[in-house]
Design a protein around this motif. Structure first.
Motif, PDB file in Angstrom:
ATOM      1  N   ALA A  61      41.918 -21.127  46.343  1.00 51.09           N
ATOM      2  CA  ALA A  61      41.113 -21.336  45.138  1.00 51.09           C
ATOM      3  C   ALA A  61      41.918 -20.912  43.912  1.00 51.09           C
ATOM      4  CB  ALA A  61      39.828 -20.525  45.231  1.00 51.09           C
ATOM      5  N   ALA A  62      41.366 -21.167  42.723  1.00 44.43           N
ATOM      6  CA  ALA A  62      42.087 -20.900  41.468  1.00 44.43           C
ATOM      7  C   ALA A  62      42.561 -19.448  41.380  1.00 44.43           C
ATOM      8  CB  ALA A  62      41.189 -21.238  40.285  1.00 44.43           C
ATOM      9  N   ASP A  63      41.752 -18.519  41.871  1.00 43.62           N
ATOM     10  CA  ASP A  63      42.134 -17.100  41.776  1.00 43.62           C
ATOM     11  C   ASP A  63      42.958 -16.640  42.984  1.00 43.62           C
ATOM     12  OD1 ASP A  63      40.339 -17.035  43.821  1.00 43.62           O
ATOM     13  OD2 ASP A  63      38.970 -15.597  42.896  1.00 43.62           O
ATOM     14  N   GLY A  71      34.124 -14.382  53.165  1.00 42.96           N
ATOM     15  CA  GLY A  71      33.882 -13.731  51.874  1.00 42.96           C
ATOM     16  C   GLY A  71      33.410 -14.666  50.777  1.00 42.96           C
ATOM     17  N   GLY A  72      33.206 -14.079  49.601  1.00 42.29           N
ATOM     18  CA  GLY A  72      32.842 -14.868  48.418  1.00 42.29           C
ATOM     19  C   GLY A  72      31.403 -15.337  48.452  1.00 42.29           C
ATOM     20  N   LEU A  73      30.479 -14.394  48.571  1.00 42.11           N
ATOM     21  CA  LEU A  73      29.058 -14.720  48.723  1.00 42.11           C
ATOM     22  C   LEU A  73      28.507 -15.588  47.581  1.00 42.11           C
ATOM     23  CD1 LEU A  73      27.255 -13.906  51.042  1.00 42.11           C
ATOM     24  CD2 LEU A  73      26.491 -11.921  49.732  1.00 42.11           C
ATOM     25  N   HIS A  74      29.060 -15.424  46.378  1.00 42.52           N
ATOM     26  CA  HIS A  74      28.557 -16.197  45.228  1.00 42.52           C
ATOM     27  C   HIS A  74      29.000 -17.659  45.266  1.00 42.52           C
ATOM     28  CE1 HIS A  74      28.090 -12.135  43.600  1.00 42.52           C
ATOM     29  NE2 HIS A  74      27.295 -12.651  42.687  1.00 42.52           N
ATOM     30  N   GLU A  78      35.004 -21.863  40.292  1.00 49.42           N
ATOM     31  CA  GLU A  78      35.334 -23.150  39.654  1.00 49.42           C
ATOM     32  C   GLU A  78      34.310 -24.243  39.984  1.00 49.42           C
ATOM     33  OE1 GLU A  78      37.264 -21.266  41.675  1.00 49.42           O
ATOM     34  OE2 GLU A  78      38.942 -22.433  42.479  1.00 49.42           O
ATOM     35  N   LEU A  79      33.666 -24.142  41.143  1.00 51.57           N
ATOM     36  CA  LEU A  79      32.619 -25.125  41.469  1.00 51.57           C
ATOM     37  C   LEU A  79      31.345 -24.802  40.668  1.00 51.57           C
ATOM     38  CD1 LEU A  79      31.815 -27.562  43.196  1.00 51.57           C
ATOM     39  CD2 LEU A  79      30.852 -25.957  44.843  1.00 51.57           C
ATOM     40  N   ARG A  80      31.052 -23.521  40.567  1.00 53.74           N
ATOM     41  CA  ARG A  80      29.871 -23.113  39.793  1.00 53.74           C
ATOM     42  C   ARG A  80      30.044 -23.513  38.325  1.00 53.74           C
ATOM     43  NH1 ARG A  80      30.862 -17.441  41.354  1.00 53.74           N
ATOM     44  NH2 ARG A  80      29.366 -16.911  39.736  1.00 53.74           N
ATOM     45  N   GLU A  81      31.285 -23.470  37.844  1.00 55.35           N
ATOM     46  CA  GLU A  81      31.532 -23.890  36.451  1.00 55.35           C
ATOM     47  C   GLU A  81      31.229 -25.371  36.247  1.00 55.35           C
ATOM     48  OE1 GLU A  81      35.531 -22.679  35.282  1.00 55.35           O
ATOM     49  OE2 GLU A  81      34.809 -20.609  35.491  1.00 55.35           O
ATOM     50  N   LEU A 296      35.755 -26.021  47.894  1.00 55.01           N
ATOM     51  CA  LEU A 296      37.042 -26.317  47.258  1.00 55.01           C
ATOM     52  C   LEU A 296      37.311 -27.816  47.215  1.00 55.01           C
ATOM     53  CD1 LEU A 296      39.619 -25.069  46.034  1.00 55.01           C
ATOM     54  CD2 LEU A 296      40.629 -25.122  48.337  1.00 55.01           C
ATOM     55  N   ARG A 297      37.001 -28.511  48.307  1.00 53.11           N
ATOM     56  CA  ARG A 297      37.269 -29.959  48.288  1.00 53.11           C
ATOM     57  C   ARG A 297      36.352 -30.650  47.278  1.00 53.11           C
ATOM     58  NH1 ARG A 297      34.993 -32.791  53.737  1.00 53.11           N
ATOM     59  NH2 ARG A 297      32.973 -31.769  53.740  1.00 53.11           N
TER      60      ARG A 297
END
Ligand code: PLP
Length: 426
Positions: A61-63, A71-74, A78-81, A296-297
């Motif tokens: 991912a970007a970060d 991980g990454g529960l949220h 970049e997709l949320r954006e 991500l895709r």
């Protein structure tokens, strides 16, 4: 053809003979057509086939997060954006999840049954007869969630002009602490296609509710699903609730089910920081994180909010002729007969057809026996029971236009036959 109800007995009998013959010929064709579920067609799914090869070897991912790992529960920022402006939810209040927004709705109800919500003092399961307000006709799967958890459903009939009866919602929400929620599809609703007005959204945000843990389940399933150039917008409910001092009142849902792949998309939940903390605290016990490779895709494929709108134009080009075909046949065959009224929406996936009172179940039965599957009678009402037995939800997206034409000709024939039989009995 003229008003059916003004025909005298002889004319009705003559018409019935004609329609019965026509119906028998239709049955002989041995068709197998389906207008039940609002599924995207294979052609529509093809628009997103690029996803099948993504993200390839580029799985970071970007970060720098390795999306293959836990991980990454949220969900990916970049997709949320990308979806934040489309769902009108600030990125930090929006989470991206797995493939179904319905499962988010289900889990939120389930968790609220078992654990008190922010602002609430009791679990819903400990409330005597918890209840939800259910605008009708509505989405059957919302109603199934309530039914599963034993939540009473209170139908809210639309006003004469087909809109949400906001007076009634306000009255009921204020009247009883056991009323805990409202199912609501704000835009291009399932099945009537109606969109909430700004004034109504403000009233929903401001209204007094007897229950401190009352929640609006704002199911924005069709936020970008336009069928015309008239791109309807809705007021940003989360912001309105905050301004009204009811920051925790709303859960906003969305998904890419009818944007990319219906079975392999991404879902979203937008809500207040307190609600998010409550929800994430619970789901942290059931998952270590969502499918970030899929997220991500989607980022790679959609790119930005503009990319989503462009893809939706392809869907629109595919769907608009199908919706036009349904309108054309309904107008041609039922216009002026007084035995059918129907909706014409600026977007969404459905047409809601009201036939002569007391004939919807019969129309659906006749259609089935002629090889046309329609959504079961009463499905658009809580408990599958519609008092007037008149509403039929038509879903034109899946069949090719030629099949849709045939199916709709069959449907209108059944509408007429059932109406004539009913009028003769009177
Ligand atoms: N909400 C509404 C109003 C729908 O009409 C549908 C599907 O038809 C869904 C939710 C399902 O959404 P998802 O595929 O994200 O679970």
């Amino acid at each position: 053809m003229g008003e059916f109800s003004s025909l005298d007995v002889d004319a009705l009998h003559g018409l019935r003979e004609e329609l019965r013959k026509e119906y028998a010929r239709f049955q002989e064709r041995g068709l197998k057509l389906d207008l039940t579920r609002g599924k995207p067609s294979a052609e529509q799914l093809d628009f997103s086939n690029e996803l099948l090869a993504l993200p390839g070897q580029e799985y970071k991912a970007a970060d720098g997060t390795d999306c293959r790992n836990y991980g990454g529960l949220h969900g990916l920022p970049e997709l949320r954006e990308i979806f934040s402006p489309l769902l009108q939810v600030p990125v930090e209040q929006l989470i991206a999840s797995d493939n179904s927004s319905l499962s988010l709705m289900h889990d939120l109800v389930m968790h609220a049954m078992l654990f008190a919500l922010p602002g609430g003092t009791a679990r819903w399961v400990d409330v005597e007869r918890p209840a939800f307000l259910c605008p009708v006709p509505g989405y059957d799967r919302h109603f199934s969630i309530c039914q599963k958890f034993g939540i009473e459903m209170i139908p809210i009939e639309p006003t004469a002009d087909g809109l949400l009866d906001i007076d009634e919602v306000e009255r009921l929400a204020a009247s009883d602490t056991r009323i805990k929620g409202l199912w609501f599809v704000p835009k291009y609703s399932n099945p009537t296609g109606v969109t909430v007005s700004e004034q109504q959204a403000e009233r929903l945000a401001r209204m007094t509710t007897a229950a401190a843990d009352f929640r609006i389940f704002w199911d924005d399933a069709y936020s970008v699903h336009h069928l015309t150039d008239h791109r309807v917008t809705v007021a940003p409910i989360l912001g309105l609730c905050e301004q009204a001092g009811h920051a925790d009142r709303v859960f906003v849902f969305g998904s890419t089910s009818k944007i990319t792949f219906a079975g392999a998309g991404v879902s979203f939940l937008g809500t207040s920081p307190a609600n998010l903390q409550w929800y994430l605290g619970h789901i942290a016990k059931r998952t270590i994180g969502p499918d970030k490779v899929n997220q991500l895709r989607h980022v790679r494929f959609l790119k930005d909010a503009e990319g989503v709108q462009k893809l939706m134009e392809r869907h629109r080009d595919n769907l608009a002729p199908k919706f036009a075909k349904v309108q054309e046949i309904l107008a041609e065959e039922l216009g002026g007969t007084g035995i059918g009224t129907w909706t014409e929406a600026y977007g969404g996936y459905f047409v809601s057809l009201d036939v002569l009172d007391g004939t919807a179940a019969e129309v659906i039965r006749l259609a089935k026996e002629a090889g046309i599957a329609l959504t079961p009678a009463g499905a658009t009402y809580p408990y599958g029971k519609e008092p007037r037995d008149r509403n039929i939800r038509l879903a034109p997206s899946f069949p090719p236009v030629a099949d849709l034409d045939t199916a709709m000709r069959g449907v209108v024939l059944c509408v007429k036959l059932a109406a004539v039989e009913k009028l003769i009995q009177r």
